[in-house]
Scaffold this active site. Structure first.
Site, short mmCIF file in Angstrom:
data_model
loop_
_atom_site.label_atom_id
_atom_site.label_comp_id
_atom_site.label_asym_id
_atom_site.label_seq_id
_atom_site.Cartn_x
_atom_site.Cartn_y
_atom_site.Cartn_z
N ASN A 9 0.86 -1.19 0.00
CA ASN A 9 0.00 0.00 0.00
C ASN A 9 0.90 1.24 0.00
OD1 ASN A 9 -1.83 2.03 0.45
ND2 ASN A 9 -2.30 1.45 2.57
N LYS A 11 0.07 4.28 -0.29
CA LYS A 11 -0.58 5.48 0.27
C LYS A 11 -0.33 6.68 -0.64
CE LYS A 11 0.49 3.44 4.69
NZ LYS A 11 0.82 3.58 6.09
N HIS A 95 -9.41 1.02 5.43
CA HIS A 95 -8.10 1.32 6.05
C HIS A 95 -8.31 2.35 7.17
CE1 HIS A 95 -4.00 2.72 6.57
NE2 HIS A 95 -3.61 1.61 5.98
N GLU A 167 -5.15 -5.08 10.90
CA GLU A 167 -4.16 -4.01 11.04
C GLU A 167 -4.43 -3.25 12.34
OE1 GLU A 167 -2.21 -2.74 7.12
OE2 GLU A 167 -3.98 -1.52 7.39
N GLY A 173 2.52 2.22 10.87
CA GLY A 173 3.44 3.34 10.70
C GLY A 173 4.19 3.73 11.96
N SER A 212 3.56 -2.15 10.47
CA SER A 212 5.02 -2.15 10.67
C SER A 212 5.67 -3.49 10.32
CB SER A 212 5.36 -1.74 12.11
OG SER A 212 4.95 -0.39 12.33
N GLY A 233 2.90 -1.20 4.35
CA GLY A 233 2.93 0.22 4.03
C GLY A 233 4.35 0.67 3.70
C1 PEP Z 1 -0.65 0.41 6.29
O1 PEP Z 1 -0.72 1.62 6.17
O2 PEP Z 1 -1.57 -0.33 5.90
C2 PEP Z 1 0.53 -0.16 6.94
C3 PEP Z 1 0.46 -1.39 7.35
O3 PEP Z 1 1.60 0.68 7.09
P1 PEP Z 1 3.03 0.30 7.75
O4 PEP Z 1 3.47 -1.01 7.14
O5 PEP Z 1 3.93 1.42 7.39
O6 PEP Z 1 2.80 0.15 9.21
#
Ligand code: PEP
Length: 253
Positions: A9, A11, A95, A167, A173, A212, A233
Site C-alpha cells: 500500500n 498510500k 483502512h 491491522e 506506521g 510495521s 505500508g
Molecule cells: C498500512 O498503512 O496499511 C501499513 C500497514 O503501514 P506500515 O506497514 O507502514 O505500518
C-alpha cells in the site's frame, strides 16, 4: 489451501519515475518467485500507468479507495467499474486512514465492499483496534463490529474470495508491530468468528497482517498458522524490502 498474498500500500507516495523504476525492478527481482500472490496499490493517479508497466507479469494491481456509487454527480470520486475497467483487481477498504481521517463509517465501508464485489473486484477489508481499545481489552469486540458491518449487509458469502487485513492501528506506521503470538491470536479469533457463519469460507478467506511489517519481523509473523500474508505500508516503498517480504511469504510454512 490458502495462497499467501502480499500487498504493498503506497498510500500518498510515488511519481511517474518511481512507478516506472519500481515496477521494472520488481518484475526483475520477482521473476523466479512463485508461491505468493503479489499486489501493488499505488495512488489512483498512477494506476493506469502502473497497469501498463505490469502487463505480462504476475503482479496484480490494487487501488486504495473507491466510491460507494457506480456513476453520477459525485465530483472527484472513482467508481468500482472504472477501477475494474483499467485493470485493477484488489481494492483496499476500511483502512484506518480512511476510517479516521475521512470519517468513513462501517456502513460506508460495507457499501464500498458491496459495490466492489458487485463488479468483481477483490475487497481487502482492513480491520483493527486502536491503542486505547487494545488496552481496555476490546480488540475482539472491535473486529467483530467491523466484520458484522459486512455480514449484515451481504451475509457470510460476502467473504468468499476476499481478503481481511488485520491491522492494529497502534502498529501502523509506528515501527511497533504486533508480536507473532498477538497477531496469531487475533487472526485465529477472526477466522473462528467467520466460521460461526460459514466454515468453508472461514477456511479459505485470506487473513493478512498489517502494521510495521518489515524484513526483520516478517519471517516469524509468517510462521503463524492463521497469518496468510501481509499488507505492507512503508516497507513496500523500498523495492528490496518489499521483495524480501514477498520471498518470505512465498516460502512454505
Ligand atoms: C498500512 O498503512 O496499511 C501499513 C500497514 O503501514 P506500515 O506497514 O507502514 O505500518
Amino acid at each position: 489451501m490458502r495462497h499467501p498474498l502480499v500487498i504493498g500500500n503506497w498510500k500518498l507516495n510515488g511519481s511517474k519515475h518511481m512507478v516506472n523504476d519500481f515496477i521494472v525492478a520488481l518484475r526483475n527481482k520477482l521473476s523466479s518467485v512463485v508461491g505468493c500472490d503479489v499486489v501493488i496499490a499505488p495512488p489512483v493517479a498512477y494506476l493506469d500507468m502502473a497497469k501498463r508497466h505490469l502487463d505480462g507479469s504476475c503482479i496484480a494491481l490494487g487501488a486504495q479507495n473507491v466510491d460507494t456509487h457506480f456513476s453520477g454527480a459525485f465530483t472527484g470520486e472513482v467508481s468500482a467499474e472504472m477501477l475494474k475497467d483499467i485493470g485493477v483487481k484488489y481494492i483496499i477498504i476500511g483502512h484506518s486512514d480512511r476510517r479516521t481521517l475521512h470519517k468513513e463509517s462501517d456502513d460506508i465501508i460495507a457499501e464500498k465492499f458491496f459495490v466492489s464485489k458487485t463488479v468483481g473486484l477483490v475487497p481487502v477489508l482492513c480491520i483493527g483496534e486502536s491503542k486505547t481499545e487494545k488496552e481496555v481489552g476490546q480488540t475482539e469486540d472491535v473486529c467483530v463490529h467491523q466484520i458484522d458491518a459486512i455480514l449484515n449487509r451481504m451475509g457470510a458469502k460476502a467473504f468468499e474470495n476476499t481478503v481481511i487485513a488485520y491491522e492494529p492501528i497502534w502498529a501502523i506506521g509506528t515501527g511497533k508491530s504486533a508480536t507473532p503470538a498477538e497477531a496469531q491470536a487475533v487472526h485465529k479469533f477472526i477466522r473462528g468468528y467467520i466460521a460461526k457463519h460459514d466454515e468453508s469460507i472461514a477456511e479459505q478467506v485470506i487473513i493478512q497482517y498489517g502494521g510495521s511489517v518489515n524484513t526483520i519481523n516478517a519471517a516469524e509473523l509468517f510462521t503463524q498458522p492463521d497469518i496468510d500474508g501481509f499488507l505492507v505500508g512503508s516497507a513496500s516503498l523500498i523495492v528490496d524490502s518489499f521483495v524480501m517480504i514477498v520471498k518470505i511469504a512465498s516460502s512454505s510454512k
